[in-house]
Design an enzyme around this catalytic site. Structure first.
Site, mmCIF file in Angstrom:
data_model
loop_
_atom_site.group_PDB
_atom_site.id
_atom_site.type_symbol
_atom_site.label_atom_id
_atom_site.label_comp_id
_atom_site.label_asym_id
_atom_site.label_seq_id
_atom_site.Cartn_x
_atom_site.Cartn_y
_atom_site.Cartn_z
ATOM 1 N N ASN A 1 20.791 -52.113 -13.741
ATOM 2 C CA ASN A 1 21.593 -51.223 -12.901
ATOM 3 C C ASN A 1 20.702 -50.032 -12.540
ATOM 4 O OD1 ASN A 1 23.418 -49.512 -11.749
ATOM 5 N ND2 ASN A 1 24.682 -49.213 -13.574
ATOM 6 N N SER B 1 22.062 -47.024 -23.372
ATOM 7 C CA SER B 1 20.769 -46.662 -23.962
ATOM 8 C C SER B 1 20.002 -47.862 -24.527
ATOM 9 C CB SER B 1 20.950 -45.584 -25.040
ATOM 10 O OG SER B 1 21.451 -44.401 -24.456
ATOM 11 N N GLU C 1 30.644 -44.162 -14.841
ATOM 12 C CA GLU C 1 30.210 -43.064 -13.952
ATOM 13 C C GLU C 1 31.096 -43.000 -12.711
ATOM 14 O OE1 GLU C 1 26.089 -44.190 -13.896
ATOM 15 O OE2 GLU C 1 25.859 -43.404 -15.924
ATOM 16 N N LYS D 1 21.230 -47.708 -10.666
ATOM 17 C CA LYS D 1 22.008 -46.489 -10.379
ATOM 18 C C LYS D 1 21.407 -45.796 -9.156
ATOM 19 C CE LYS D 1 23.446 -46.145 -15.161
ATOM 20 N NZ LYS D 1 23.853 -45.323 -16.277
ATOM 21 N N GLU E 1 30.500 -50.899 -22.721
ATOM 22 C CA GLU E 1 29.610 -49.748 -22.563
ATOM 23 C C GLU E 1 30.290 -48.478 -23.067
ATOM 24 O OE1 GLU E 1 26.439 -50.460 -19.408
ATOM 25 O OE2 GLU E 1 28.134 -49.551 -18.399
ATOM 26 N N HIS F 1 32.469 -49.132 -13.668
ATOM 27 C CA HIS F 1 31.469 -48.370 -14.417
ATOM 28 C C HIS F 1 32.000 -46.969 -14.730
ATOM 29 C CE1 HIS F 1 27.816 -46.401 -15.655
ATOM 30 N NE2 HIS F 1 27.295 -47.603 -15.833
ATOM 31 N N GLY G 1 23.089 -43.321 -21.241
ATOM 32 C CA GLY G 1 22.133 -42.301 -20.817
ATOM 33 C C GLY G 1 21.867 -41.209 -21.844
HETATM 34 P P1 PGA Z 1 21.737 -46.459 -19.697
HETATM 35 O O1 PGA Z 1 22.943 -46.900 -18.749
HETATM 36 O O2 PGA Z 1 20.983 -47.713 -20.036
HETATM 37 O O3 PGA Z 1 20.944 -45.505 -18.882
HETATM 38 O O4 PGA Z 1 22.349 -45.828 -20.905
HETATM 39 C C1 PGA Z 1 23.648 -48.076 -18.980
HETATM 40 C C2 PGA Z 1 24.708 -48.249 -17.932
HETATM 41 O O5 PGA Z 1 25.311 -47.267 -17.510
HETATM 42 O O6 PGA Z 1 24.957 -49.375 -17.483
#
Ligand code: PGA
Length: 245
Positions: free
Chosen positions: A7, A207, A92, A9, A161, A90, A167
């Site tokens: 992803n 992460s 976010e 992002k 998640e 997701h 993150g």
């Molecule tokens: P990250 O994000 O690996 O940066 O923690 C994972 C995600 O949001 O899918």
């Protein structure tokens, strides 16, 4: 077979960087036995699509086919772009864009109906005790899959998640992710049929990097990982693909 989902992002912001990241990823993905799925931002799909004969996903989509929906990207627009997967729900988008379970549900149903596969993200905000999976995970699944016919369940992958792990550099433990996978399978089993619950692919995200990827993918019951920031770093992600094999 394990899933490694990238992803990107909004980490990648230029065609040049998208092409370079894609090229590096493709070389390792072609030599791997895993299902590597790249989910770039919309403007970079043509950069990736030109050479990509493996799976491609997007990070969001709108539920209506066409019409007066300023700013939206519809499933219809993605049909000729080799896009196979859509990430939905997701955290976010839930947090920054105010996406509710009702919205996620509309998108899930529309994407499945249009023939796409869905990577559905669920997870709790606060860290809980080890081996206690918060009921919000089941509540999200029930709401997000409301009205989804059982024939479409095999086209869904669920990504567990935990928000506190995204993150932050603080990944969950593989044991806890395994417990979450069991809980997700039980929820889907209760909603539909045990067989569908047992068969559903469950991924861990939060992460994941080259230091911990094997701990997750080698753990019983975890079918792969959804990777954010580490997937936008060329060397790091290619290393992860090679490690998983
Ligand atoms: P990250 O994000 O690996 O940066 O923690 C994972 C995600 O949001 O899918």
């Amino acid at each position: 077979m394990k899933y490694l989902i990238a992803n990107w992002k909004a980490y990648i912001t230029s065609h040049k960087d998208a092409k370079a990241l894609f090229k590096a990823t493709q070389a390792s993905a072609e030599a791997s036995m895993s299902e590597v799925i790249i989910c770039p931002p919309f403007p970079f799909i043509p950069d990736v699509k030109q050479n990509w004969d493996m799976a491609l996903g997007v990070q969001d989509v709108f539920w209506e086919e066409k019409g007066a929906y300023t700013g939206e990207v519809t499933l219809e627009m993605l049909k000729n772009l080799n896009v196979e997967y859509v990430i939905l729900g997701h955290s976010e988008r839930r947090n920054y864009l105010g996406e509710t379970d009702e919205v996620v549900n509309k998108k899930v149903k529309a994407a499945l109906k249009a023939g796409f596969k869905v990577i559905l993200c669920v997870g709790e905000k606060e860290r809980k005790e080890e081996n206690v999976i918060p009921t919000i995970v089941a509540e999200q699944i029930r709401a997000d899959l409301d009205g989804v016919p059982k024939t479409k369940i095999p086209n869904i992958l669920v990504a567990y998640e935990p928000i506190w792990a995204i993150g932050t550099g603080l990944s969950d433990t593989p044991e806890n992710a395994h417990q979450a996978a069991l809980y997700i399978r039980k929820t889907i089993g209760d909603m539909y049929h045990t067989k569908l619950g047992v068969g559903i692919k469950v991924l861990y995200g939060g992460s994941v990097n080259s230091k911990n990827v094997l701990d997750f993918v080698n753990y019983h019951g975890i079918d792969g990982v959804l990777v954010g920031s580490a997937s936008a770093k060329k060397d790091e992600f290619t290393k992860m693909i090679k490690m998983v094999g």
